[in-house]
Enzyme design. Structure first.
Site: not given
Ligand SMILES: NC(=O)c1ccc[n+]([C@@H]2O[C@H](COP(=O)([O-])OP(=O)(O)OC[C@H]3O[C@@H](n4cnc5c(N)ncnc54)[C@H](OP(=O)(O)O)[C@@H]3O)[C@@H](O)[C@H]2O)c1
Length: 237
Positions: A13, A90, A145, A160-161
């Site tokens: 991701g 990720n 998270s 999600y949690s």
């Molecule tokens: N942002 C926050 O506040 C936050 C807080 C705690 C934890 N996190 C964790 O951090 C990580 C990254 O999140 P983010 O905030 O950067 O979110 P994001 O901007 O929505 O990015 C998520 C990434 O995961 C990819 N993805 C989702 N499903 C996938 C799949 N089946 N195969 C391959 N790639 C996939 C998405 O690809 P597409 O572009 O194709 O959808 C995107 O590249 C996640 O695990 C999230 O749970 C985020």
């Protein structure tokens, strides 16, 4: 040409958000980075962006919910590199929209578990053969998270949690299973980060969100394994 003497990292991701920033920071530290993305156009664009900045980046098509895609990605990787030093699980989804567990849509729960829990298990299982060839000990970092922490858990985003609590358990299991193989396995709460998932009002930049993950991938002692981290500190499960 195969990457032989350079440190290598695969980030799932990595076409946007925290994953893309992890890739940028690791590339900046001299890693040959592999940009895992399910969307080929977006993945290529992210890797070309890094290449244009003078970094070594390669796109690998990888949908973490598709076992065939993971298997093919693993084969593609082995044509381009002879070992993997760092795997960052990720990729993740957040599909809860305010409902609580009393009305939880279990199809949505199923999709969430496939992406956030089973995906990291399958990717780790398949790429283990490459991690085992890391000359100085490999590192696996699962992006979890604070929502997965049982300590503060209440009613926020149940699917999600639950998935992130399970990912933490996955982290402990792999850490235990790999403890005699010099492969460290940890998980990280990146905080509330400004991405498509976190939204524009989140308190942290992607730079800050990636910081502890990159630290675990590079500077943290190799002996640290089976722990949950936030801001380079161990936190409660
Ligand atoms: N942002 C926050 O506040 C936050 C807080 C705690 C934890 N996190 C964790 O951090 C990580 C990254 O999140 P983010 O905030 O950067 O979110 P994001 O901007 O929505 O990015 C998520 C990434 O995961 C990819 N993805 C989702 N499903 C996938 C799949 N089946 N195969 C391959 N790639 C996939 C998405 O690809 P597409 O572009 O194709 O959808 C995107 O590249 C996640 O695990 C999230 O749970 C985020």
């Amino acid at each position: 040409m195969k990457t032989e003497h350079q440190r290598t990292a695969l980030i799932t991701g990595a076409n946007k958000g925290i994953g893309k920033e992890i890739a940028r920071q690791l590339a900046q530290q001299g890693f040959a980075v592999f940009i895992g993305a399910r969307d080929a156009a977006k993945g290529r664009e992210a890797s070309e962006e890094l290449c244009q900045q003078g970094y070594e980046a390669t796109f690998i098509e990888l949908d973490v919910t598709d076992p065939v895609s993971i298997r093919v990605a693993c084969g593609t990787f082995s044509q381009k590199a002879d070992h993997l030093d760092v795997l960052v699980n990720n990729a993740g989804i957040l599909e809860d929209h305010g409902e609580d567990i009393l009305k939880l849509n279990t199809e949505m729960l199923d999709r969430t578990l496939k992406s956030n829990v089973i995906g990291p298990i399958l990717v780790t299982q398949d790429f283990l053969q490459h991690l085992q060839k890391s000359p100085n000990g490999a590192r696996i970092i699962n992006v979890s998270s604070g929502a997965g922490s049982l300590k503060d858990m209440s009613t926020y985003a149940p699917a999600y949690s639950i998935s992130k609590t399970a990912l933490n358990a996955v982290t402990k299991q792999f850490a235990g299973a790999l403890k005699n193989q010099n492969i460290a396995v940890n998980c990280v709460d990146p905080g509330w980060v400004r991405t498509d998932m976190g939204g524009q009002h989140a308190s942290r930049s992607v730079d800050k969100g990636a910081e502890t993950i990159v630290w675990l991938a590079t500077a943290a002692p190799q002996s640290e394994t089976g722990k949950f981290w936030h801001d380079k500190q161990e936190v409660d499960w």
